[in-house]
Motif scaffolding. Structure first.
Motif, PDB file in Angstrom:
ATOM      1  N   GLU A 157       6.096 -10.660  18.578  1.00  0.00           N
ATOM      2  CA  GLU A 157       5.282 -10.055  17.441  1.00  0.00           C
ATOM      3  C   GLU A 157       5.200  -8.591  17.663  1.00  0.00           C
ATOM      4  OE1 GLU A 157       1.093 -11.156  17.392  1.00  0.00           O
ATOM      5  OE2 GLU A 157       1.436 -13.286  16.947  1.00  0.00           O
ATOM      6  N   VAL A 158       5.368  -8.272  18.951  1.00  0.00           N
ATOM      7  CA  VAL A 158       5.594  -6.718  19.140  1.00  0.00           C
ATOM      8  C   VAL A 158       6.987  -6.177  18.633  1.00  0.00           C
ATOM      9  CG1 VAL A 158       5.971  -5.185  21.201  1.00  0.00           C
ATOM     10  CG2 VAL A 158       4.132  -6.749  21.086  1.00  0.00           C
TER      11      VAL A 158
ATOM     12  N   GLN B  96      -0.572  -6.051  14.089  1.00  0.00           N
ATOM     13  CA  GLN B  96       0.304  -4.734  15.204  1.00  0.00           C
ATOM     14  C   GLN B  96      -0.028  -3.449  14.369  1.00  0.00           C
ATOM     15  OE1 GLN B  96       1.864  -5.607  17.740  1.00  0.00           O
ATOM     16  NE2 GLN B  96       1.410  -7.662  17.915  1.00  0.00           N
ATOM     17  N   ASP B  97       0.051  -3.397  13.135  1.00  0.00           N
ATOM     18  CA  ASP B  97      -0.246  -2.171  12.598  1.00  0.00           C
ATOM     19  C   ASP B  97      -0.818  -2.090  11.248  1.00  0.00           C
ATOM     20  OD1 ASP B  97       0.052   0.486  11.495  1.00  0.00           O
ATOM     21  OD2 ASP B  97       1.887   0.539  11.952  1.00  0.00           O
TER      22      ASP B  97
ATOM     23  N   ALA C   7       7.149  -5.865  14.885  1.00  0.00           N
ATOM     24  CA  ALA C   7       6.443  -4.750  14.539  1.00  0.00           C
ATOM     25  C   ALA C   7       7.233  -3.655  14.700  1.00  0.00           C
ATOM     26  CB  ALA C   7       5.034  -4.720  15.071  1.00  0.00           C
TER      27      ALA C   7
END
Ligand SMILES: [Zn+2]
Ligand SMILES: [Zn+2]
Length: 417
Positions: A202-203, A239-240, A206
């Motif tokens: 996931e990181v 995430q954002d 993003a």
């Protein structure tokens, strides 16, 4: 009781298993249409008249051939409410794809209509009686509304796993465990490997999105309409929240349907908020707007077979990037792009010059999850299907070493249980 393995025996695609109790109950009736060079598109015909079809979830390899059952009968179709609604949408789409790719439908239009009208919805944990057979659905954690199917007859329990995931994801809780069954029919897709850590993925996703956008490009994410589209939106917005995202293709309608069933997703409020903050492509002319400013584009088709994703790929600037997040079947544009760097456009090979990446966001159980699942379900007998031939056989062999009575059935094999 008897089991007929009509499809997905030593392969992924055309899932269909017939269980005969006092009723003939079919688990799934899917297609394998992503690879034109593979002639094995449909399950082998049922040797018995079908009383009921249970659709585990609305991916085409599980629901796409459902209308064919109505050529020879009028069974009831049982599914969770989201599976029914999304299934109807996908069946229309699959009919269109089949006609485009193969010229004609393998069933009558009236059968398609009958299939649509024969759905009967059933929520998780509710019990339905079919003759003397009791049928219950349990959460499979694969996509919204996906189900494992338990049939109880004359004191015996038969569990069909469908596609499942045993660890939590952004959209779903883990699959439920139905312990101590007599017979388990399980998927085996990733029996040979584990998936990378999901939080790390996931990181990474993003980060790629932010970097590509800050370089002035577009990050194209080809995605399945059901499941993956919703998950990618949820992940990116967690995430954002400021990331500019456009959603295009059938994932738009599928997301609208999913949002209407909050009890079938883990964090419905977050998903609804995420959906409210993305841009939707409502008509073809919106696509030129999408390409004007840097953004993330989440679009069908996940394997670049049809859908608007292919059009985007061919129009993206050099600063852009494409990331696949799901399985691409051999022979598809997605597979060819990942493995060989080209897609086919009107019979010609085209080699896009942007970076091509793959992040393994699988919605299926990993190797360790498959073993953990079988141990927890603790079946008297286990059949390994829905994986390539080597995976199914190897999985069954390894389960035998663990002390289970396991077997990878062959196509059209009938087994008394
Ligand atoms: Zn699936
Ligand atoms: Zn499947």
């Amino acid at each position: 009781m008897e089991l007929d393995f009509l499809g997905a025996a030593g392969e992924v695609g055309r899932s269909s298993v017939l269980l005969s109790t006092d009723q003939n109950i079919m688990f799934d009736c899917g297609l394998k249409i992503h690879n034109k060079s593979d002639p094995h598109l449909y399950p082998t015909p049922s040797p018995l008249p079908v009383d009921a079809v249970v659709v585990s979830h609305p991916h085409l390899d599980h629901v796409g051939y459902l209308p064919s059952v109505f050529e020879h009968g009028n069974p009831q179709v049982i599914a969770t409410p989201p599976t029914k609604e999304i299934g109807e949408l996908l069946l229309l789409d699959s009919a269109k794809i089949i006609i485009e790719e193969y010229g004609t439908l393998p069933y009558k239009r009236s059968s398609h209509k009958k299939a649509m009208e024969s759905f009967r919805v059933q929520g998780y944990h509710q019990k339905t009686m079919l003759g003397d057979s009791a049928l219950t659905l349990f959460d499979a954690g694969h996509i919204p509304g996906s189900a494992q199917v338990l049939v109880e007859y004359e004191g015996k329990k038969v569990l069909y796993s469908g596609d499942f995931k045993l660890s939590e994801t952004r959209m779903h809780k883990a699959a439920e465990i139905v312990p101590d069954v007599d017979v388990l029919i399980t998927e085996s897709t990733y029996a040979n490997r584990d998936h990378p850590n999901r939080q790390d993925l996931e990181v990474q996703l993003a980060q790629r999105a932010k970097e590509v956008i800050s370089n002035g490009g577009h990050l194209l994410l080809p995605a399945f309409a059901v499941g993956r589209t919703q998950e990618l939106i949820s992940i990116l917005k967690s995430q954002d929240p400021e990331l500019p995202i456009w959603v295009d293709g059938m994932g738009v309608e599928a997301s609208r349907i999913v949002a209407g069933y909050p009890s079938y997703i883990k964090d419905a409020r977050h998903f609804r908020q995420s959906m409210e903050s993305v841009n939707i492509v409502r008509e073809p002319r919106d696509r030129s707007r999408v390409l004007k400013e840097p953004s993330v584009i989440v679009s069908t088709a996940g394997m670049l077979q049809g859908g608007p994703a292919m059009g985007y790929l061919l129009s993206l600037s050099e600063q852009s990037e494409i990331i696949f997040t799901g399985y691409c079947v051999e022979g598809t544009n997605g597979y060819n792009l990942l493995q060989n760097g080209y897609v086919e456009v009107d019979g010609e090979q085209v080699r896009p010059s942007i970076p091509i990446r793959y992040l393994d966001f699988s919605a299926h159980a990993s190797r360790s999850e498959l073993f953990e699942y079988v141990e927890k379900v603790n079946p008297g007998k286990v059949f390994c299907i829905h994986g390539d031939s080597a995976n199914c056989t190897q999985f069954a062999e390894e389960l035998k070493v663990e002390g289970f009575d396991a077997y990878a059935p062959k196509l059209a094999e009938r087994i008394t249980i």
